[in-house]
Scaffold this motif. Structure first.
Motif, PDB file in Angstrom:
ATOM      1  N   LEU A 172       9.522  51.412 -20.505  1.00 32.03           N
ATOM      2  CA  LEU A 172      10.271  50.561 -19.580  1.00 32.03           C
ATOM      3  C   LEU A 172       9.572  50.465 -18.231  1.00 32.03           C
ATOM      4  CD1 LEU A 172      12.743  48.880 -18.865  1.00 32.03           C
ATOM      5  CD2 LEU A 172      13.956  51.013 -18.299  1.00 32.03           C
ATOM      6  N   ALA A 173       9.134  51.604 -17.699  1.00 37.02           N
ATOM      7  CA  ALA A 173       8.473  51.601 -16.393  1.00 37.02           C
ATOM      8  C   ALA A 173       7.191  50.773 -16.416  1.00 37.02           C
ATOM      9  CB  ALA A 173       8.170  53.032 -15.957  1.00 37.02           C
ATOM     10  N   SER A 174       6.414  50.875 -17.486  1.00 39.88           N
ATOM     11  CA  SER A 174       5.154  50.124 -17.580  1.00 39.88           C
ATOM     12  C   SER A 174       5.398  48.626 -17.668  1.00 39.88           C
ATOM     13  CB  SER A 174       4.356  50.601 -18.803  1.00 39.88           C
ATOM     14  OG  SER A 174       4.021  51.963 -18.695  1.00 39.88           O
ATOM     15  N   TRP A 175       6.390  48.239 -18.471  1.00 36.43           N
ATOM     16  CA  TRP A 175       6.677  46.818 -18.622  1.00 36.43           C
ATOM     17  C   TRP A 175       7.169  46.224 -17.301  1.00 36.43           C
ATOM     18  CZ3 TRP A 175      11.817  44.486 -20.316  1.00 36.43           C
ATOM     19  CH2 TRP A 175      11.697  43.099 -20.442  1.00 36.43           C
ATOM     20  N   LEU A 176       8.076  46.919 -16.644  1.00 37.37           N
ATOM     21  CA  LEU A 176       8.567  46.430 -15.353  1.00 37.37           C
ATOM     22  C   LEU A 176       7.445  46.345 -14.333  1.00 37.37           C
ATOM     23  CD1 LEU A 176      11.946  48.398 -15.053  1.00 37.37           C
ATOM     24  CD2 LEU A 176      11.650  45.959 -15.537  1.00 37.37           C
ATOM     25  N   TRP A 177       6.552  47.321 -14.334  1.00 36.65           N
ATOM     26  CA  TRP A 177       5.442  47.338 -13.382  1.00 36.65           C
ATOM     27  C   TRP A 177       4.510  46.157 -13.607  1.00 36.65           C
ATOM     28  CZ3 TRP A 177       4.259  48.941  -8.845  1.00 36.65           C
ATOM     29  CH2 TRP A 177       2.927  49.031  -8.439  1.00 36.65           C
ATOM     30  N   PHE A 178       4.157  45.897 -14.862  1.00 36.03           N
ATOM     31  CA  PHE A 178       3.268  44.774 -15.165  1.00 36.03           C
ATOM     32  C   PHE A 178       3.935  43.460 -14.780  1.00 36.03           C
ATOM     33  CE2 PHE A 178      -0.646  43.879 -17.559  1.00 36.03           C
ATOM     34  CZ  PHE A 178      -0.598  42.499 -17.572  1.00 36.03           C
ATOM     35  N   TRP A 179       5.240  43.367 -15.013  1.00 40.98           N
ATOM     36  CA  TRP A 179       5.961  42.143 -14.654  1.00 40.98           C
ATOM     37  C   TRP A 179       5.955  41.927 -13.153  1.00 40.98           C
ATOM     38  CZ3 TRP A 179      10.863  41.613 -12.120  1.00 40.98           C
ATOM     39  CH2 TRP A 179      11.347  40.306 -12.116  1.00 40.98           C
ATOM     40  N   VAL A 180       6.162  42.997 -12.387  1.00 38.59           N
ATOM     41  CA  VAL A 180       6.148  42.885 -10.935  1.00 38.59           C
ATOM     42  C   VAL A 180       4.777  42.459 -10.435  1.00 38.59           C
ATOM     43  CG1 VAL A 180       6.251  44.226  -8.799  1.00 38.59           C
ATOM     44  CG2 VAL A 180       8.067  44.456 -10.488  1.00 38.59           C
ATOM     45  N   LEU A 181       3.712  43.007 -11.039  1.00 39.23           N
ATOM     46  CA  LEU A 181       2.361  42.653 -10.607  1.00 39.23           C
ATOM     47  C   LEU A 181       2.047  41.178 -10.814  1.00 39.23           C
ATOM     48  CD1 LEU A 181       0.067  45.626 -11.694  1.00 39.23           C
ATOM     49  CD2 LEU A 181       1.045  45.124  -9.455  1.00 39.23           C
ATOM     50  N   ASP A 182       2.779  40.542 -11.713  1.00 41.39           N
ATOM     51  CA  ASP A 182       2.580  39.108 -11.933  1.00 41.39           C
ATOM     52  C   ASP A 182       3.157  38.283 -10.801  1.00 41.39           C
ATOM     53  OD1 ASP A 182       1.685  36.907 -13.455  1.00 41.39           O
ATOM     54  OD2 ASP A 182       3.700  36.589 -14.243  1.00 41.39           O
ATOM     55  N   CYS A 183       3.982  38.904  -9.962  1.00 42.36           N
ATOM     56  CA  CYS A 183       4.678  38.159  -8.912  1.00 42.36           C
ATOM     57  C   CYS A 183       4.291  38.587  -7.504  1.00 42.36           C
ATOM     58  CB  CYS A 183       6.198  38.334  -9.078  1.00 42.36           C
ATOM     59  SG  CYS A 183       6.833  37.938 -10.720  1.00 42.36           S
ATOM     60  N   LEU A 184       3.782  39.796  -7.335  1.00 45.51           N
ATOM     61  CA  LEU A 184       3.522  40.327  -6.004  1.00 45.51           C
ATOM     62  C   LEU A 184       2.077  40.756  -5.853  1.00 45.51           C
ATOM     63  CD1 LEU A 184       6.609  42.672  -5.546  1.00 45.51           C
ATOM     64  CD2 LEU A 184       6.380  40.307  -4.791  1.00 45.51           C
TER      65      LEU A 184
END
Length: 291
Positions: free
Chosen positions: A227-239
């Motif tokens: 969960l932490a890895s998926w959320l992190w990768f998703w955030v990196l796509d936006c910030l």
């Protein structure tokens, strides 16, 4: 704006903080590289199954798989190898300080390779946040002398550098690789060298299965990794990487707060002052972030 992702970033920092006590709990039942391999493979398989069920596209070009392999070597192989071994040589306080130089390393790499240009105030905020971590961890220092201290510090730097490099590479592939597929692939690819080390140096099939081990591995793999890895990768796509990375400074703070709540550690003046400094640093980075 960074503010709309604040809750996600705080959750990621908290999930990462859970990893340290879970690793400690699990290592009483299994050897280091075997546990690291099980963590990576379990999380990678879960993310892979979810990606397949959702019909996410699998990359077919050689360039993407080379990038995923390099990300796996950094975020999984080097980071897990360093984290799981460092505790044998250095105190938790020293490990906390060294490991949280990762946002500063990543900021420098993002500046050099991703052309990310933060405002001077944001770099100042990163420095203030890191200073807060130093203040928080300072009372915990119990540095072992001689070669042990040197090799332990090297393990932590290796883990921090691996994470920093992989974060830069992740940012570079965000437009052509689905986040779920990317995180699953890098975990599974990065687990291969860990498995080789476990088979070569340990006895990986001698695992003491108990509810403590099952609990630590399940939570570590599903929440603290998948969960932490998926959320992190998703955030990196936006910030911007450096903006998002500033929130990782909260991971050791959360870890210390968990220690206070569940392991009887004391809340002192240095911890309070460090929390204030870290919060100020995060506010500065967030406030001056671009749209």
């Amino acid at each position: 704006m960074v503010s709309r992702f604040t809750i996600i970033l705080l959750l990621v920092a908290f999930l990462n903080a859970l990893c340290f006590p879970l690793i400690t709990l699990g290592l009483t039942h299994v050897s280091h590289m075997t546990f690291a391999t099980l963590r990576a493979v379990s999380a990678g398989l879960v993310l892979g199954v979810v990606a397949i069920m959702l019909g996410r596209p699998i990359p077919t070009d050689f360039r993407s798989w080379i990038a995923l392999t390099l990300i796996g070597l950094g975020a999984t192989t080097l980071a897990y190898f360093g984290m799981f071994h460092a505790a044998e040589f250095v105190s938790p306080g020293l490990a906390t300080i060294i490991a949280n130089c990762q946002p500063l390393i990543a900021a420098a790499l993002a500046f050099a390779f991703l052309s990310e240009r933060l405002r001077p105030a944001q770099y100042f905020g990163l420095a203030i946040g890191f200073l807060g971590i130093v203040v928080v961890a300072l009372p915990q220092l119990n540095i072992k002398q001689g070669f042990d201290g040197v090799i332990g510090s090297a393990f932590i730097v290796l883990a921090a550098a691996g994470l920093a490099v992989s974060n830069v590479l992740m940012k570079g592939v965000r437009h052509r690789i689905d986040p779920l597929v990317a995180m699953s692939a890098q975990l599974l690819l990065g687990a291969i060298p860990l498995a080789v080390l476990a088979l070569t140096l340990e006895q990986p099939f001698q695992i003491h299965f108990s509810w403590e081990f099952v609990f630590s591995l399940s939570v570590l793999a599903l929440l603290g990794t998948a969960l932490a890895s998926w959320l992190w990768f998703w955030v990196l796509d936006c910030l911007a990487l450096s903006q998002a990375n500033a929130f990782t400074l909260l991971t050791p703070v959360f870890a210390l707060l968990l220690g206070i709540g569940f392991f009887g550690e004391q809340f002192g003046l240095s911890l309070a002052f460090g929390l204030v400094l870290t919060a100020i640093g995060l506010v500065i980075v967030e406030r001056y972030g671009g749209s």
